[in-house]
Design a protein around this motif. Structure first.
Motif, PDB file in Angstrom:
ATOM      1  N   MET A   1    -104.054  22.667  64.858  1.00 19.29           N
ATOM      2  CA  MET A   1    -102.856  22.371  64.070  1.00 19.29           C
ATOM      3  C   MET A   1    -101.621  23.061  64.670  1.00 19.29           C
ATOM      4  O   MET A   1    -100.597  22.439  64.902  1.00 19.29           O
ATOM      5  CB  MET A   1    -103.072  22.836  62.621  1.00 19.29           C
ATOM      6  CG  MET A   1    -101.870  22.684  61.712  1.00 19.29           C
ATOM      7  SD  MET A   1    -101.520  20.984  61.294  1.00 19.29           S
ATOM      8  CE  MET A   1    -100.165  21.205  60.132  1.00 19.29           C
ATOM      9  N   PHE A   2    -101.749  24.374  64.941  1.00 21.40           N
ATOM     10  CA  PHE A   2    -100.610  25.126  65.480  1.00 21.40           C
ATOM     11  C   PHE A   2    -100.197  24.580  66.840  1.00 21.40           C
ATOM     12  O   PHE A   2     -99.014  24.324  67.106  1.00 21.40           O
ATOM     13  CB  PHE A   2    -100.974  26.611  65.585  1.00 21.40           C
ATOM     14  CG  PHE A   2     -99.957  27.416  66.364  1.00 21.40           C
ATOM     15  CD1 PHE A   2     -98.750  27.786  65.777  1.00 21.40           C
ATOM     16  CD2 PHE A   2    -100.191  27.770  67.688  1.00 21.40           C
ATOM     17  CE1 PHE A   2     -97.803  28.505  66.493  1.00 21.40           C
ATOM     18  CE2 PHE A   2     -99.256  28.495  68.413  1.00 21.40           C
ATOM     19  CZ  PHE A   2     -98.060  28.862  67.808  1.00 21.40           C
ATOM     20  N   TRP A   3    -101.177  24.394  67.739  1.00 16.57           N
ATOM     21  CA  TRP A   3    -100.859  23.951  69.096  1.00 16.57           C
ATOM     22  C   TRP A   3    -100.321  22.529  69.089  1.00 16.57           C
ATOM     23  O   TRP A   3     -99.447  22.182  69.895  1.00 16.57           O
ATOM     24  CB  TRP A   3    -102.104  24.061  69.991  1.00 16.57           C
ATOM     25  CG  TRP A   3    -102.530  25.480  70.194  1.00 16.57           C
ATOM     26  CD1 TRP A   3    -103.630  26.103  69.688  1.00 16.57           C
ATOM     27  CD2 TRP A   3    -101.819  26.488  70.953  1.00 16.57           C
ATOM     28  NE1 TRP A   3    -103.662  27.412  70.066  1.00 16.57           N
ATOM     29  CE2 TRP A   3    -102.571  27.681  70.841  1.00 16.57           C
ATOM     30  CE3 TRP A   3    -100.651  26.480  71.689  1.00 16.57           C
ATOM     31  CZ2 TRP A   3    -102.170  28.866  71.463  1.00 16.57           C
ATOM     32  CZ3 TRP A   3    -100.246  27.654  72.303  1.00 16.57           C
ATOM     33  CH2 TRP A   3    -100.999  28.830  72.191  1.00 16.57           C
ATOM     34  N   GLN A   4    -100.846  21.691  68.188  1.00 17.38           N
ATOM     35  CA  GLN A   4    -100.342  20.325  68.086  1.00 17.38           C
ATOM     36  C   GLN A   4     -98.869  20.311  67.680  1.00 17.38           C
ATOM     37  O   GLN A   4     -98.044  19.601  68.267  1.00 17.38           O
ATOM     38  CB  GLN A   4    -101.184  19.544  67.061  1.00 17.38           C
ATOM     39  CG  GLN A   4    -100.812  18.076  66.955  1.00 17.38           C
ATOM     40  CD  GLN A   4    -101.100  17.316  68.239  1.00 17.38           C
ATOM     41  OE1 GLN A   4    -102.231  17.241  68.680  1.00 17.38           O
ATOM     42  NE2 GLN A   4    -100.061  16.754  68.854  1.00 17.38           N
ATOM     43  N   GLN A   5     -98.541  21.119  66.659  1.00 14.57           N
ATOM     44  CA  GLN A   5     -97.139  21.168  66.217  1.00 14.57           C
ATOM     45  C   GLN A   5     -96.254  21.801  67.280  1.00 14.57           C
ATOM     46  O   GLN A   5     -95.069  21.443  67.407  1.00 14.57           O
ATOM     47  CB  GLN A   5     -97.029  21.951  64.901  1.00 14.57           C
ATOM     48  CG  GLN A   5     -97.786  21.339  63.740  1.00 14.57           C
ATOM     49  CD  GLN A   5     -97.449  19.871  63.537  1.00 14.57           C
ATOM     50  OE1 GLN A   5     -96.326  19.430  63.757  1.00 14.57           O
ATOM     51  NE2 GLN A   5     -98.444  19.091  63.121  1.00 14.57           N
ATOM     52  N   LEU A   6     -96.825  22.739  68.039  1.00  5.47           N
ATOM     53  CA  LEU A   6     -96.048  23.369  69.112  1.00  5.47           C
ATOM     54  C   LEU A   6     -95.661  22.332  70.172  1.00  5.47           C
ATOM     55  O   LEU A   6     -94.501  22.281  70.626  1.00  5.47           O
ATOM     56  CB  LEU A   6     -96.856  24.501  69.744  1.00  5.47           C
ATOM     57  CG  LEU A   6     -96.135  25.307  70.829  1.00  5.47           C
ATOM     58  CD1 LEU A   6     -94.938  26.041  70.239  1.00  5.47           C
ATOM     59  CD2 LEU A   6     -97.087  26.300  71.490  1.00  5.47           C
TER      60      LEU A   6
END
Length: 290
Positions: A1-6
């Motif tokens: 989730m974090f890396w995708q949004q990043l």
């Protein structure tokens, strides 16, 4: 989730950074906030859609065509609307910039109509999976092109003669002129390179969201201006950092459920920066001799 949004945030932030570079370079040399810069970005998007939809040109050639057209428009705007006011009060060119912005918005609304225009799907929707992160082909193209352009600009400013002249003019406009630098040529080059980057950002946004409209430059221009101030207006690395930071913050805000406030995030960040670090993240305090 974090890396995708990043990844999503960096993709969006890259387009903000390309526009913010035009604001920061012009301000760094002639202390003008060019409010018409967002409209150059909008015109770049329209030239791109005409090139790919009407003339069936390859998207990369369309990108170069949009950049070339916007170089001509950006330099013409500087010669007609800003150069005659260069020695007047700082308020006069600011009002002129707002006038040019409204003129270009109205012109494109008359020519293209007020409704949104669909940007053809010029890149197939292929997806790449890296662990839990999914990156589309369009995102990859935007990230690579924006990265190459920002690195190229840094190399020009650091190592090319005209780039060194830009740095000298940004330090002291009058002294640079006395030292033999053709300041008019430097200013025209600054508008040219800033307009070309904004045009590239417009085409990339058209590819990413598949829709453009005559007023798209208003909010994008304001957000890019926020990004330039956030990073430290007058600083090229600051504009890049500010754009990326703003894109990541906006995408993160949407991801955690504040999608209705996505436009407010940029201005909230701007207020916070002005309150706690008025020079921006990478800006330098202005020292005045008395």
């Amino acid at each position: 989730m974090f890396w995708q949004q990043l990844i999503n945030g960096i993709t969006l932030g890259s387009t903000y950074a390309l526009i913010a570079l035009g604001y920061t370079m012009v301000y760094g040399i002639i202390q003008l906030i060019n409010f018409a810069h967002g409209e150059i970005y909008m015109i770049g998007a329209f030239v791109g859609v005409i090139a790919v939809a009407v003339f069936k040109i390859n998207i990369f050639l369309a990108l170069f065509m949009a950049m070339a057209v916007c170089i001509i428009i950006g330099v013409s705007v500087e010669r007609i609307a800003y150069k005659p006011l260069r020695r007047s009060t700082r308020l006069a060119p600011l009002i002129s910039a707002i006038g040019v912005s409204i003129f270009l918005q109205t012109l494109m609304t008359v020519l293209a109509g007020p409704q949104a225009v669909g940007f053809p799907q010029v890149v197939d929707d292929q997806l790449y999976h890296i662990g839990s992160v999914t990156v589309s082909k369009v995102q990859l193209i935007i990230l690579i092109l924006a990265g190459v352009m920002m690195i190229g600009l840094q190399l020009i400013v650091k190592y090319v003669k005209i780039g060194k002249a830009m740095r000298a003019a940004s330090e002291d406009y009058d002294t640079a002129s006395l030292m033999g630098i053709n300041v008019n040529r430097v200013i025209s080059f600054t508008f040219a390179i800033g307009s070309s980057l904004a045009a590239a950002g417009g085409v990339m946004v058209g590819m990413y969201f598949n829709s453009i409209h005559p007023l798209m430059g208003v909010m994008a221009g304001l957000k890019a201006f926020c990004a330039a101030v956030l990073g430290g207006i007058g600083s090229i690395p600051g504009a890049m950092l500010g754009g990326l930071f703003l894109g990541i913050a906006e995408v993160t805000g949407v991801a955690i459920g504040y999608g209705g406030y996505r436009d407010a995030i940029a201005f909230t960040l701007l207020i916070l920066v002005l309150l706690f670090k008025p020079t921006g993240l990478l800006g330098r305090p202005i020292q005045r001799k008395v």
